[in-house]
Design a protein around this motif. Structure first.
Motif, PDB file in Angstrom:
ATOM      1  N   ARG A 168     -42.145  11.329 -17.214  1.00 41.07           N
ATOM      2  CA  ARG A 168     -41.154  11.167 -17.863  1.00 41.07           C
ATOM      3  C   ARG A 168     -40.271  12.218 -18.473  1.00 41.07           C
ATOM      4  N   MET A 169     -38.940  12.184 -18.924  1.00 39.01           N
ATOM      5  CA  MET A 169     -38.240  13.272 -19.143  1.00 39.01           C
ATOM      6  C   MET A 169     -38.600  13.589 -20.704  1.00 39.01           C
ATOM      7  N   GLN A 222     -35.715   4.947 -20.345  1.00 34.16           N
ATOM      8  CA  GLN A 222     -35.357   4.863 -19.031  1.00 34.16           C
ATOM      9  C   GLN A 222     -34.297   3.629 -19.166  1.00 34.16           C
ATOM     10  N   TRP A 243     -31.255   9.278 -20.328  1.00 32.67           N
ATOM     11  CA  TRP A 243     -32.277   9.049 -19.318  1.00 32.67           C
ATOM     12  C   TRP A 243     -31.416   9.447 -17.901  1.00 32.67           C
ATOM     13  N   ARG A 244     -30.265   9.014 -17.632  1.00 28.83           N
ATOM     14  CA  ARG A 244     -29.677   9.100 -16.210  1.00 28.83           C
ATOM     15  C   ARG A 244     -29.032  10.503 -16.291  1.00 28.83           C
ATOM     16  N   SER A 277     -30.569  13.179 -17.737  1.00 33.55           N
ATOM     17  CA  SER A 277     -31.942  13.921 -17.560  1.00 33.55           C
ATOM     18  C   SER A 277     -32.389  13.842 -16.183  1.00 33.55           C
ATOM     19  N   ARG A 278     -32.382  12.785 -15.487  1.00 36.78           N
ATOM     20  CA  ARG A 278     -32.780  12.546 -14.204  1.00 36.78           C
ATOM     21  C   ARG A 278     -31.860  13.281 -13.214  1.00 36.78           C
ATOM     22  N   GLU A 279     -30.542  13.496 -13.399  1.00 36.42           N
ATOM     23  CA  GLU A 279     -29.701  14.190 -12.608  1.00 36.42           C
ATOM     24  C   GLU A 279     -29.908  15.656 -12.793  1.00 36.42           C
ATOM     25  N   ARG A 315     -32.865  16.914 -13.406  1.00 29.47           N
ATOM     26  CA  ARG A 315     -34.319  17.071 -12.820  1.00 29.47           C
ATOM     27  C   ARG A 315     -33.988  17.120 -11.138  1.00 29.47           C
ATOM     28  N   ASP A 316     -33.084  16.118 -10.592  1.00 24.49           N
ATOM     29  CA  ASP A 316     -32.819  16.072  -9.251  1.00 24.49           C
ATOM     30  C   ASP A 316     -32.108  17.233  -8.856  1.00 24.49           C
TER      31      ASP A 316
END
Length: 176
Positions: free
Chosen positions: A94-95, A144, A149-150, A152-154, A156-157
């Motif tokens: 998780r973030m 999520q 969340w989006r 954060s995912r960017e 991390r990616d």
């Protein structure tokens, strides 16, 4: 028990009148995690409070450079190894966010020994002058599907791509 008592008895004792106290802490083997991408406004206390989510924290240290500016890295020592395992696993899946900026922290097991005293809260106050106007964001996991969340995912990616590209470049240049 005797070793633990010796640690507590010796911690803070001044040796040879040099004015610097001796720092003695019990070893918490395999219960220390290395934390990366710590926001600048997060000091030792903030880091400790955030990681209480996973269990009892013995010590949390935000590393600083020679000018006492935070480096974005630190360690958290837990009383029990299972809490360190939970922190690594949860933050991998998780973030976990420590500030308004949705840049999730990274957590890995650490075997390094640290003597750094970190970023005291008094120095954090100096770094927060512009942050005082903003609302404080508590440590949290991004939900999520939500915008945070989006983003954060960017982050991390992007980090993962950069790391992968760095390794590929090192491999290419290793052969030259």
């Amino acid at each position: 028990d005797e070793a633990l008592r010796a640690c507590y008895d010796l911690d803070g004792v001044e040796l040879f009148g040099k004015g610097r106290p001796l720092r003695v802490r019990p070893a918490h083997l395999n219960s220390t995690v290395h934390v990366m991408d710590i926001p600048a406004e997060c000091g030792n206390k903030c880091l400790a409070e955030a990681f209480k989510t996973f269990g009892e924290v013995v010590r949390a240290v935000v590393f600083v450079d020679e000018k006492a500016h935070p480096t974005g890295k630190g360690i958290v020592e837990f009383k029990q190894k299972k809490n360190a395992v939970q922190a690594v696993n949860e933050c991998d899946k998780r973030m976990f966010l420590l500030s308004k900026v949705p840049n999730p922290i990274r957590v890995e097991f650490s075997d390094m020994v640290d003597t750094n005293m970190g970023l005291p809260e008094s120095d954090v106050q100096k770094l927060r002058l512009k942050e005082q106007e903003e609302e404080k964001f508590p440590p949290r996991f991004a939900v999520q599907g939500e915008e945070e969340w989006r983003m954060s995912r960017e982050f991390r990616d992007l980090r993962n791509r950069q790391e992968r590209e760095r390794k590929e470049m090192e491999e290419r240049h290793k052969d030259e």
